[in-house]
Motif scaffolding. Structure first.
Motif, PDB file in Angstrom:
ATOM      1  N   TYR A 178       0.846  -1.191  -0.032  1.00 30.57           N
ATOM      2  CA  TYR A 178       0.054   0.041   0.012  1.00 30.57           C
ATOM      3  C   TYR A 178       0.813   1.271   0.113  1.00 30.57           C
ATOM      4  CZ  TYR A 178      -3.356   3.548   1.668  1.00 30.57           C
ATOM      5  OH  TYR A 178      -4.078   4.428   1.931  1.00 30.57           O
ATOM      6  N   TRP A 179       1.723   1.285   0.869  1.00 34.21           N
ATOM      7  CA  TRP A 179       2.760   2.516   1.079  1.00 34.21           C
ATOM      8  C   TRP A 179       3.711   2.571   0.103  1.00 34.21           C
ATOM      9  CZ3 TRP A 179       0.696   6.308   3.455  1.00 34.21           C
ATOM     10  CH2 TRP A 179      -0.223   6.083   4.449  1.00 34.21           C
ATOM     11  N   GLU A 180       4.291   1.676  -0.760  1.00 32.75           N
ATOM     12  CA  GLU A 180       5.013   1.623  -1.831  1.00 32.75           C
ATOM     13  C   GLU A 180       4.166   2.124  -3.021  1.00 32.75           C
ATOM     14  OE1 GLU A 180       8.577   0.604  -2.639  1.00 32.75           O
ATOM     15  OE2 GLU A 180       8.243   1.349  -0.675  1.00 32.75           O
ATOM     16  N   CYS A 181       2.934   1.803  -3.126  1.00 38.31           N
ATOM     17  CA  CYS A 181       2.173   2.177  -4.212  1.00 38.31           C
ATOM     18  C   CYS A 181       1.907   3.819  -4.080  1.00 38.31           C
ATOM     19  CB  CYS A 181       0.828   1.391  -4.446  1.00 38.31           C
ATOM     20  SG  CYS A 181       1.068  -0.215  -5.087  1.00 38.31           S
ATOM     21  N   PHE A 182       1.837   4.146  -2.846  1.00 34.85           N
ATOM     22  CA  PHE A 182       1.389   5.426  -2.604  1.00 34.85           C
ATOM     23  C   PHE A 182       2.676   6.413  -3.097  1.00 34.85           C
ATOM     24  CE2 PHE A 182       1.757   9.239   0.489  1.00 34.85           C
ATOM     25  CZ  PHE A 182       1.000  10.081  -0.229  1.00 34.85           C
ATOM     26  N   ARG A 183       3.946   5.958  -2.559  1.00 32.04           N
ATOM     27  CA  ARG A 183       5.161   6.472  -3.138  1.00 32.04           C
ATOM     28  C   ARG A 183       5.300   6.809  -4.535  1.00 32.04           C
ATOM     29  NH1 ARG A 183       9.348   4.804  -5.042  1.00 32.04           N
ATOM     30  NH2 ARG A 183       8.704   2.627  -4.817  1.00 32.04           N
ATOM     31  N   ALA A 184       5.108   5.727  -5.320  1.00 25.71           N
ATOM     32  CA  ALA A 184       5.171   5.604  -6.539  1.00 25.71           C
ATOM     33  C   ALA A 184       3.977   6.510  -7.377  1.00 25.71           C
ATOM     34  CB  ALA A 184       5.307   4.191  -7.265  1.00 25.71           C
ATOM     35  N   ALA A 185       2.814   6.176  -6.850  1.00 29.62           N
ATOM     36  CA  ALA A 185       1.829   7.189  -7.372  1.00 29.62           C
ATOM     37  C   ALA A 185       1.988   8.616  -7.216  1.00 29.62           C
ATOM     38  CB  ALA A 185       0.315   6.525  -7.128  1.00 29.62           C
ATOM     39  N   GLY A 186       2.550   8.831  -6.050  1.00 29.64           N
ATOM     40  CA  GLY A 186       2.592  10.205  -5.547  1.00 29.64           C
ATOM     41  C   GLY A 186       3.647  10.937  -6.589  1.00 29.64           C
ATOM     42  N   SER A 221      -8.279  11.151  -7.618  1.00 29.89           N
ATOM     43  CA  SER A 221      -7.366  12.036  -8.250  1.00 29.89           C
ATOM     44  C   SER A 221      -6.777  11.318  -9.589  1.00 29.89           C
ATOM     45  CB  SER A 221      -6.217  12.583  -7.259  1.00 29.89           C
ATOM     46  OG  SER A 221      -6.606  13.317  -6.353  1.00 29.89           O
ATOM     47  N   ILE A 222      -5.835  10.326  -9.247  1.00 26.46           N
ATOM     48  CA  ILE A 222      -5.573   9.259 -10.200  1.00 26.46           C
ATOM     49  C   ILE A 222      -5.624   8.054  -9.842  1.00 26.46           C
ATOM     50  CG2 ILE A 222      -3.789  10.894 -11.261  1.00 26.46           C
ATOM     51  CD1 ILE A 222      -1.497   9.437  -9.819  1.00 26.46           C
ATOM     52  N   THR A 223      -5.894   6.920 -10.969  1.00 25.45           N
ATOM     53  CA  THR A 223      -5.684   5.492 -10.702  1.00 25.45           C
ATOM     54  C   THR A 223      -4.427   4.938 -11.228  1.00 25.45           C
ATOM     55  OG1 THR A 223      -8.036   5.212 -10.752  1.00 25.45           O
ATOM     56  CG2 THR A 223      -7.093   3.326 -10.876  1.00 25.45           C
ATOM     57  N   VAL A 224      -3.604   4.025 -10.472  1.00 23.83           N
ATOM     58  CA  VAL A 224      -2.618   3.375 -10.879  1.00 23.83           C
ATOM     59  C   VAL A 224      -2.958   2.062 -11.136  1.00 23.83           C
ATOM     60  CG1 VAL A 224      -0.310   2.837 -10.543  1.00 23.83           C
ATOM     61  CG2 VAL A 224      -0.839   5.079 -10.191  1.00 23.83           C
ATOM     62  N   LEU A 225      -2.933   1.583 -12.162  1.00 24.18           N
ATOM     63  CA  LEU A 225      -3.274  -0.125 -12.314  1.00 24.18           C
ATOM     64  C   LEU A 225      -2.339  -0.737 -12.912  1.00 24.18           C
ATOM     65  CD1 LEU A 225      -5.988  -2.020 -12.990  1.00 24.18           C
ATOM     66  CD2 LEU A 225      -5.679  -1.350 -15.277  1.00 24.18           C
ATOM     67  N   PHE A 226      -2.320  -2.070 -12.289  1.00 24.28           N
ATOM     68  CA  PHE A 226      -1.257  -3.072 -12.836  1.00 24.28           C
ATOM     69  C   PHE A 226      -2.436  -4.241 -13.101  1.00 24.28           C
ATOM     70  CE2 PHE A 226       0.682  -0.834  -9.449  1.00 24.28           C
ATOM     71  CZ  PHE A 226       1.823  -0.388 -10.156  1.00 24.28           C
ATOM     72  N   ARG A 270     -11.057 -16.615 -19.961  1.00 22.39           N
ATOM     73  CA  ARG A 270     -10.115 -16.606 -19.095  1.00 22.39           C
ATOM     74  C   ARG A 270     -10.186 -15.935 -17.876  1.00 22.39           C
ATOM     75  NH1 ARG A 270      -4.345 -14.825 -21.461  1.00 22.39           N
ATOM     76  NH2 ARG A 270      -4.121 -15.394 -19.074  1.00 22.39           N
ATOM     77  N   LYS A 271      -9.945 -16.524 -16.708  1.00 27.19           N
ATOM     78  CA  LYS A 271      -9.827 -15.708 -15.397  1.00 27.19           C
ATOM     79  C   LYS A 271      -8.871 -14.449 -15.513  1.00 27.19           C
ATOM     80  CE  LYS A 271      -8.703 -18.937 -12.833  1.00 27.19           C
ATOM     81  NZ  LYS A 271      -8.234 -19.937 -11.449  1.00 27.19           N
ATOM     82  N   ARG A 272      -9.057 -13.445 -15.074  1.00 28.42           N
ATOM     83  CA  ARG A 272      -8.435 -12.172 -15.290  1.00 28.42           C
ATOM     84  C   ARG A 272      -8.099 -11.865 -13.767  1.00 28.42           C
ATOM     85  NH1 ARG A 272      -9.144  -6.481 -15.527  1.00 28.42           N
ATOM     86  NH2 ARG A 272      -7.761  -5.394 -16.782  1.00 28.42           N
ATOM     87  N   TYR A 273      -6.695 -10.856 -13.415  1.00 23.52           N
ATOM     88  CA  TYR A 273      -6.501 -10.459 -12.268  1.00 23.52           C
ATOM     89  C   TYR A 273      -5.852  -9.031 -12.490  1.00 23.52           C
ATOM     90  CZ  TYR A 273      -6.482 -15.300 -10.247  1.00 23.52           C
ATOM     91  OH  TYR A 273      -6.864 -16.344  -9.662  1.00 23.52           O
ATOM     92  N   SER A 274      -6.146  -8.058 -11.791  1.00 24.76           N
ATOM     93  CA  SER A 274      -5.771  -6.758 -11.964  1.00 24.76           C
ATOM     94  C   SER A 274      -5.664  -6.050 -10.424  1.00 24.76           C
ATOM     95  CB  SER A 274      -6.662  -5.782 -12.597  1.00 24.76           C
ATOM     96  OG  SER A 274      -7.865  -5.473 -12.282  1.00 24.76           O
ATOM     97  N   ILE A 275      -5.019  -5.331 -10.295  1.00 27.45           N
ATOM     98  CA  ILE A 275      -4.648  -4.253  -8.876  1.00 27.45           C
ATOM     99  C   ILE A 275      -4.606  -2.894  -9.225  1.00 27.45           C
ATOM    100  CG2 ILE A 275      -3.260  -3.936  -7.131  1.00 27.45           C
ATOM    101  CD1 ILE A 275      -2.075  -6.907  -7.618  1.00 27.45           C
ATOM    102  N   PRO A 276      -5.781  -2.320  -9.176  1.00 24.20           N
ATOM    103  CA  PRO A 276      -5.796  -0.533  -9.133  1.00 24.20           C
ATOM    104  C   PRO A 276      -5.401  -0.036  -7.757  1.00 24.20           C
ATOM    105  CG  PRO A 276      -7.990  -1.712  -9.182  1.00 24.20           C
ATOM    106  CD  PRO A 276      -7.010  -2.903  -9.097  1.00 24.20           C
ATOM    107  N   TYR A 277      -4.802   0.956  -7.753  1.00 24.69           N
ATOM    108  CA  TYR A 277      -4.508   1.904  -6.524  1.00 24.69           C
ATOM    109  C   TYR A 277      -5.060   3.316  -6.926  1.00 24.69           C
ATOM    110  CZ  TYR A 277      -1.811   3.774  -2.646  1.00 24.69           C
ATOM    111  OH  TYR A 277      -1.470   4.316  -1.717  1.00 24.69           O
TER     112      TYR A 277
END
Length: 330
Positions: free
Chosen positions: A145-153, A210-215, A283-290
């Motif tokens: 969570y906090w690593e994503c905040f750093r990168a999204a910031g 504000s923004i979404t960062v998606l993997f 197919r099954k699909r996985y994603s991770i939005p922040y």
């Protein structure tokens, strides 16, 4: 329309190269509202581990996942949402419109999710499965969570520089405690159910914040609406380890419509990799939005225009805006 790709490697440099990165991101977000960012600061090993944890969570028996259920109603957006609980839409409401909600839910969203926020946000308490159900899951996700905040910031800082603002102009309203990680799993479903519109994966919508960062994994299925051709969607083809960044509604409002919050959806994956087996299962699909969101009581008002254009929107707090959207979703 193509979704631009921006190399973020030069963001840590000085001078013109750094400013060019910022300008390229802003240009993409003016025209398309979406951008792929490569060579960002999240290590690929960390991303691989995040997807491994996500798959382990969704592989748990249903009775284990239900030990951390999404609370009833819309106010708390944490925990496990089983297929059919959530209905993504573009509807707004200041009050609970029961008839509108009933109409929206006639076509269920076939996905399951797990939402995580800051452990220090008392208004949005996390819902965790017991430690012995998935040892190490909570520890890793808090770190992620906090690593994503750093990168999204860093991306938010680049947007500010590209808008000719002070680097932390946007970021200073984001303490990090109002953000959200969403683990998403789209289970296999007969393609015919999607083709006949008896079910959906994730209907067309814009994001709130504000923004979404998606993997995303390599399955595909994410599509982005062409802003110049409403109703025409193009694939956001997976790019390994890239961030897919898109502008949310609040940042569009904040920028006085300089930046674009673009509608997107998840539907059938590309033709070449669409179905499995005789039953034509997806197919099954996985994603991770922040989702990077301003603090709930901060005031979002239009950035003064360099051209002198008057504000198009009244000031609003993220808490007020979220209430309009979330009350229609759960």
């Amino acid at each position: 329309m193509a979704i631009p790709i921006v190399d973020f490697a030069n963001w840590k440099s000085e001078g013109s190269n750094r400013r060019q990165v910022a300008q390229d991101i802003v240009t993409a977000c003016r025209k398309v509202g979406f951008v792929y960012i490569i060579n960002h600061s999240l290590h690929e090993v960390l991303l691989e581990e995040a997807f491994q944890w996500s798959q382990r969570f969704f592989d748990l028996p249903q009775e284990e996942k239900l030990k951390a259920p999404h609370p009833e109603g819309w106010a708390v957006h944490r925990g496990y949402s089983w297929p059919g609980l959530e209905k993504v839409s573009q509807a707004f409401s200041a009050e609970n419109d029961e008839e509108r909600v009933k109409q929206l839910r006639e076509i269920p969203d076939i996905k399951e999710s797990f939402d995580i926020g800051s452990e220090e946000n008392p208004s949005q308490p996390n819902q965790w499965v017991p430690e012995d159900s998935l040892p190490g899951f909570r520890t890793f996700m808090n770190k992620f969570y906090w690593e994503c905040f750093r990168a999204a910031g860093e991306v938010l800082q680049a947007l500010a520089v590209g808008l000719n603002l002070e680097e932390n102009y946007l970021l200073r309203k984001h303490s990090g405690h109002n953000n959200q990680i969403r683990l998403l799993h789209y289970p296999p479903i007969p393609a015919e159910a999607l083709e006949s519109h008896r079910a959906a994966r994730c209907p067309a919508h814009t994001d709130w914040s504000s923004i979404t960062v998606l993997f995303q994994d390599d399955c595909g299925g994410l599509e982005v609406e062409n802003p110049d051709q409403p109703g025409n969607f193009i694939p956001a083809t997976p790019v390994k380890n890239a961030m897919v960044v898109n502008i949310g509604d609040l940042l569009q409002r904040w920028s006085n419509d300089v930046l674009r919050s673009t509608s997107h959806r998840v539907t059938l994956p590309p033709l070449s990799d669409r179905f499995e087996g005789k039953q034509r299962l997806t197919r099954k699909r996985y994603s991770i939005p922040y989702f990077l969101a301003p603090d709930p009581d901060s005031v979002i008002e239009c950035i003064p225009s360099e051209s002198g254009e008057p504000p198009k929107y009244e000031p609003i707090t993220p808490a007020e805006y979220n209430q309009m959207r979330a009350s229609m979703q759960y």
